[in-house]
Design an enzyme around this catalytic site. Sequence first.
Site, PDB file in Angstrom:
ATOM      1  NE  ARG A  17       9.469  -0.511  -1.629  1.00  0.00           N
ATOM      2  CZ  ARG A  17      10.730  -0.228  -1.324  1.00  0.00           C
ATOM      3  NH1 ARG A  17      11.690  -1.079  -1.652  1.00  0.00           N
ATOM      4  NH2 ARG A  17      11.041   0.894  -0.728  1.00  0.00           N
ATOM      5  CE  LYS A  67      -6.067  -1.627  -6.880  1.00  0.00           C
ATOM      6  NZ  LYS A  67      -6.000  -1.875  -5.436  1.00  0.00           N
ATOM      7  CD  GLU A  79     -19.778 -15.790  -5.395  1.00  0.00           C
ATOM      8  OE1 GLU A  79     -20.300 -15.696  -4.281  1.00  0.00           O
ATOM      9  OE2 GLU A  79     -19.527 -16.883  -5.955  1.00  0.00           O
ATOM     10  CG  ASN A  88      -6.015  -6.983  -6.849  1.00  0.00           C
ATOM     11  OD1 ASN A  88      -6.939  -7.776  -7.022  1.00  0.00           O
ATOM     12  ND2 ASN A  88      -5.024  -7.227  -6.019  1.00  0.00           N
ATOM     13  CG  ASP A 103      -6.677  -4.945  -3.489  1.00  0.00           C
ATOM     14  OD1 ASP A 103      -5.471  -5.238  -3.544  1.00  0.00           O
ATOM     15  OD2 ASP A 103      -7.219  -4.147  -4.282  1.00  0.00           O
ATOM     16  N   GLY A 130     -14.746   4.407  -0.934  1.00  0.00           N
ATOM     17  CA  GLY A 130     -14.299   4.440  -2.331  1.00  0.00           C
ATOM     18  C   GLY A 130     -13.853   3.062  -2.781  1.00  0.00           C
ATOM     19  N   GLY A 131     -12.995   3.049  -3.795  1.00  0.00           N
ATOM     20  CA  GLY A 131     -12.547   1.782  -4.377  1.00  0.00           C
ATOM     21  C   GLY A 131     -11.802   0.907  -3.379  1.00  0.00           C
ATOM     22  CB  THR A 154     -19.911  11.362   0.687  1.00  0.00           C
ATOM     23  OG1 THR A 154     -18.848  12.308   0.504  1.00  0.00           O
ATOM     24  CG2 THR A 154     -21.094  11.752  -0.148  1.00  0.00           C
ATOM     25  N   GLY A 243      -0.071  -0.968   5.671  1.00  0.00           N
ATOM     26  CA  GLY A 243      -0.607  -1.885   4.666  1.00  0.00           C
ATOM     27  C   GLY A 243       0.439  -2.677   3.887  1.00  0.00           C
TER      28      GLY A 243
HETATM   29  P1  ATR Z   1      -9.868   4.899  -3.464  1.00  0.00           P
HETATM   30  O1  ATR Z   1     -10.043   4.139  -4.734  1.00  0.00           O
HETATM   31  O2  ATR Z   1      -8.411   5.049  -3.031  1.00  0.00           O
HETATM   32  O3  ATR Z   1     -10.721   4.404  -2.347  1.00  0.00           O
HETATM   33  P2  ATR Z   1     -11.719   7.041  -3.948  1.00  0.00           P
HETATM   34  O4  ATR Z   1     -12.639   6.102  -4.638  1.00  0.00           O
HETATM   35  O5  ATR Z   1     -11.493   8.399  -4.505  1.00  0.00           O
HETATM   36  O6  ATR Z   1     -10.264   6.403  -3.805  1.00  0.00           O
HETATM   37  O7  ATR Z   1     -12.197   7.164  -2.422  1.00  0.00           O
HETATM   38  C1  ATR Z   1     -11.505   7.926  -1.512  1.00  0.00           C
HETATM   39  C2  ATR Z   1     -12.155   7.742  -0.126  1.00  0.00           C
HETATM   40  O8  ATR Z   1     -11.415   8.537   0.821  1.00  0.00           O
HETATM   41  C3  ATR Z   1     -13.590   8.210  -0.053  1.00  0.00           C
HETATM   42  O9  ATR Z   1     -14.270   7.429   0.896  1.00  0.00           O
HETATM   43  C4  ATR Z   1     -13.426   9.668   0.437  1.00  0.00           C
HETATM   44  O10 ATR Z   1     -14.581  10.183   1.065  1.00  0.00           O
HETATM   45  P3  ATR Z   1     -15.794  10.792   0.162  1.00  0.00           P
HETATM   46  O11 ATR Z   1     -16.545   9.622  -0.391  1.00  0.00           O
HETATM   47  O12 ATR Z   1     -16.591  11.601   1.122  1.00  0.00           O
HETATM   48  O13 ATR Z   1     -15.143  11.635  -0.909  1.00  0.00           O
HETATM   49  C5  ATR Z   1     -12.319   9.464   1.432  1.00  0.00           C
HETATM   50  N1  ATR Z   1     -11.547  10.688   1.731  1.00  0.00           N
HETATM   51  C6  ATR Z   1     -10.649  11.320   0.939  1.00  0.00           C
HETATM   52  N2  ATR Z   1     -10.113  12.381   1.574  1.00  0.00           N
HETATM   53  C7  ATR Z   1     -10.686  12.415   2.810  1.00  0.00           C
HETATM   54  C8  ATR Z   1     -10.548  13.282   3.950  1.00  0.00           C
HETATM   55  N3  ATR Z   1      -9.715  14.315   3.939  1.00  0.00           N
HETATM   56  N4  ATR Z   1     -11.298  12.993   5.049  1.00  0.00           N
HETATM   57  C9  ATR Z   1     -12.145  11.950   5.057  1.00  0.00           C
HETATM   58  N5  ATR Z   1     -12.315  11.100   4.014  1.00  0.00           N
HETATM   59  C10 ATR Z   1     -11.606  11.339   2.914  1.00  0.00           C
END
Ligand code: ATR
Length: 280
Positions: A17, A67, A79, A88, A103, A130-131, A154, A243
């Site tokens: 969009r 990104k 920063e 982004n 973001d 994650g990111g 994790t 979002g």
């Molecule tokens: P992004 O850039 O969109 O954040 P990413 O770096 O791949 O993508 O991170 C994805 C996030 O979603 C991570 O925190 C991942 O958890 P892990 O670090 O344990 O992999 C989380 N995630 C993805 N699928 C999930 C699920 N089914 N349940 C819980 N957390 C999930």
Amino acid sequence: MTTDLYCVMGHPVAHSRSPWIHARFAELTGQKLHYDKREIPLDHFERSVQAFIREGGLGCNVTVPFKFEAAKLATHTSERGLLAQAANVLTFKNGQILADNTDGIGLVDDIEHNAGLSLKGLRLLLIGAGGASAGVLGPLLQAGPAHVSVANRTLHKASELVARHLPLAAENNAELQAHTLHGFDRPFDVIINATASSLSGAAVPVAARALKPGALAYDMMYGPGAQGFMDWAQAHGALPRDGLGMLVEQAAEAFLIWRGVRPPSSQVLAELRAVIASGH
Ligand code: ATR
């Protein structure tokens, strides 16, 4: 006279969009520019940026999955971009590539201005490490919450993200902790889903005991990807929010960086919701 050129680069980018949002910002602020979307092959990001610069491009938004690469490509990084380790927004000026990350400020602006909830003194749960989470944790801390928990499937990824942000948390008098998805013992005023769990059709990643009655439950996605989380939030007495506002607000911050003018983002968000509701 040539038109000032901008774009969004991503993969996939077909449903973005951003061109609509920036065209509307330009219209409402009387700026002359052209903004399009470019689907970039996965291993072509750097050369696509260089080609865009040669075409006269002045800046671009960067979306999934580029990104991190965008932050690495930059000659100068803000920063907030350094803290996020992801960018982004790129700006091309005098042979330099300037990277920023809007973001997080986009998320905070949407919660505080569009949803009308001040984050000051609240308890926040950020789900995912994650990111998407890395992009927003810094600005969330700067909004002055009392406590932020980062919960992730994790644990060590949440711990690393938290460790990197501890100085900023201390500066803002915010308590900051890392947890597993179920490792918290008290409910939160605001929970933010920054995982990709809905997209893969997985269950909502945390238990409903995370929600205080009337809590704001925010999914950083919008459209069908956010629906499962929003339905869950509604069913448990929370206030769901997608979002879309974050998308518009991060764009408004990019527009400000590029053009020096802040567009009327709340108006554009309302218009975009109406466009989407009408099926376009
Ligand atoms: P992004 O850039 O969109 O954040 P990413 O770096 O791949 O993508 O991170 C994805 C996030 O979603 C991570 O925190 C991942 O958890 P892990 O670090 O344990 O992999 C989380 N995630 C993805 N699928 C999930 C699920 N089914 N349940 C819980 N957390 C999930």
